[in-house]
Design an enzyme around this catalytic site. Structure first.
Site, PDB file in Angstrom:
ATOM      1  N   SER A 172      39.915 -14.855  57.732  1.00 40.60           N
ATOM      2  CA  SER A 172      39.759 -16.277  58.032  1.00 40.60           C
ATOM      3  C   SER A 172      38.383 -16.770  57.567  1.00 40.60           C
ATOM      4  CB  SER A 172      39.977 -16.456  59.545  1.00 40.60           C
ATOM      5  OG  SER A 172      39.995 -17.790  59.921  1.00 40.60           O
ATOM      6  N   ASP A 228      51.251 -18.326  56.309  1.00 38.58           N
ATOM      7  CA  ASP A 228      49.935 -18.753  56.789  1.00 38.58           C
ATOM      8  C   ASP A 228      49.440 -19.923  55.928  1.00 38.58           C
ATOM      9  OD1 ASP A 228      47.324 -19.023  57.625  1.00 38.58           O
ATOM     10  OD2 ASP A 228      46.656 -17.057  56.887  1.00 38.58           O
ATOM     11  N   HIS A 284      48.685 -16.577  60.600  1.00 37.74           N
ATOM     12  CA  HIS A 284      47.296 -16.404  60.148  1.00 37.74           C
ATOM     13  C   HIS A 284      46.707 -15.075  60.645  1.00 37.74           C
ATOM     14  CE1 HIS A 284      43.417 -17.485  58.617  1.00 37.74           C
ATOM     15  NE2 HIS A 284      42.850 -17.556  59.803  1.00 37.74           N
TER      16      HIS A 284
END
Ligand code: NAG
Length: 295
Positions: A172, A228, A284
């Site tokens: 991320s 995602d 994610h």
């Protein structure tokens, strides 16, 4: 005169066995190649743990998965500065640098801001990088907060362990910071070789940045999970573009090597999530071969 049929067949089969076997081209990774990512997936997950926990390497399952790791330094507060840690993995013979990510619900508003304009890198941290190379200013600023501390920690880890390999990991926002480290660190450590393994990486910079990464970042794998939406942001229409090195996990859990920059095949992230409404933010954090990110 033509040879008789059995003789002709024998000749054909002899010719065929002498030719190289041609298999249909496939970009799918073998289970051995997928398993090879496991240690790095756990390292990226461990970066969500507090600096105190990674400094002692007592962060629970993510630390236990790489039990031989020797921590060297850690930092950040998990708030204004993302957590980071540096140490040495004797089995993989590499210094490992982990960067904490963020909750996708906090990241998405930052990534979908349509007023976003790619900005230049800091000339102090990135001397010699052309001014045409532009990045997301939020990622640039998050990276700058830990950059010099991380460099000092990597220098001492390399000398303490007589190492020459450095592996950068993150998920991320942590993936974006790790990619900026992959550009920032090498000029300071010319004797070291670098490998970057990141998960759920958003687009960090413009086309010139993607080209710079392809030319200078030796080994990069950015793994994207199913639908995602984060790797598809910020949008290409804002001038953002991925470097090469994507490995995409599809709905069945197969891992696909996506060649080229920002590959638009439906087997890769940009093609699989053509707009944010198709995206599933639940993808994610993973799972990435059974590993869900977080501490
Ligand atoms: C995109 O990736 C696929 C593998 O999933 C590959 O077959 C294709 O050639 C790639 N496209 C480009 C333009 O590189």
């Amino acid at each position: 005169m033509l040879p008789r049929l059995p003789a002709a067949l024998a000749l054909l089969s002899a010719l065929a066995s002498a030719l190289p076997v041609r298999r249909a081209p496939t970009a799918a990774l073998s289970s051995t190649s997928i398993s090879a990512f496991r240690p790095y997936t756990h390292y990226a997950s461990a970066a969500y743990c507090s600096a105190a926990a990674t400094r002692a390497w007592t962060c629970g399952a993510a630390c236990a998965a790489n039990a031989g790791f020797v921590p060297v330094a850690s930092g950040g507060d998990g708030d204004s500065t993302q957590f980071w840690y540096v140490g040495y993995d004797p089995a993989l013979e590499t210094v490992v640098v982990g960067h904490q990510g963020t909750d996708p619900r906090e990241l998405l508003p930052v990534l979908t801001d349509i007023d976003l304009v790619p900005a230049p890198l800091s000339a102090a941290l990135f001397p010699g990088v052309a001014s045409s190379v532009l990045v997301h200013s939020g990622f640039r600023d998050a990276h700058a907060k830990s950059a010099t501390d991380v460099l000092a920690a990597v220098q001492s880890a390399l000398s303490q362990h007589g190492a020459s390999q450095v592996t950068l990991v993150g998920h991320s926002l942590g993936a974006a910071i790790a990619l900026l480290d992959a550009v920032y660190l090498p000029p300071h450590l010319p004797q070291a070789t670098f490998k970057t393994v990141v998960y759920g990486l958003p687009r960090v910079g413009n086309q010139a940045f993607a080209d710079y990464v392809d030319a200078h970042v030796g080994s990069l794998a950015h793994i994207t999970n199913n639908r995602d939406p984060v790797p598809t942001l910020p949008g290409r229409f804002l001038g953002f573009h991925h470097a090469s090195g994507e490995v995409h996990i599809d709905a069945s859990g197969a891992w696909m090597a996506c060649s080229g920059q920002d590959n638009t095949s439906s087997e890769c992230s940009t093609g699989a999530v053509p707009n944010i409404f198709v995206g599933d933010v639940g993808d994610h954090d993973g799972p990435y071969d059974g590993v869900t990110m977080g501490c």
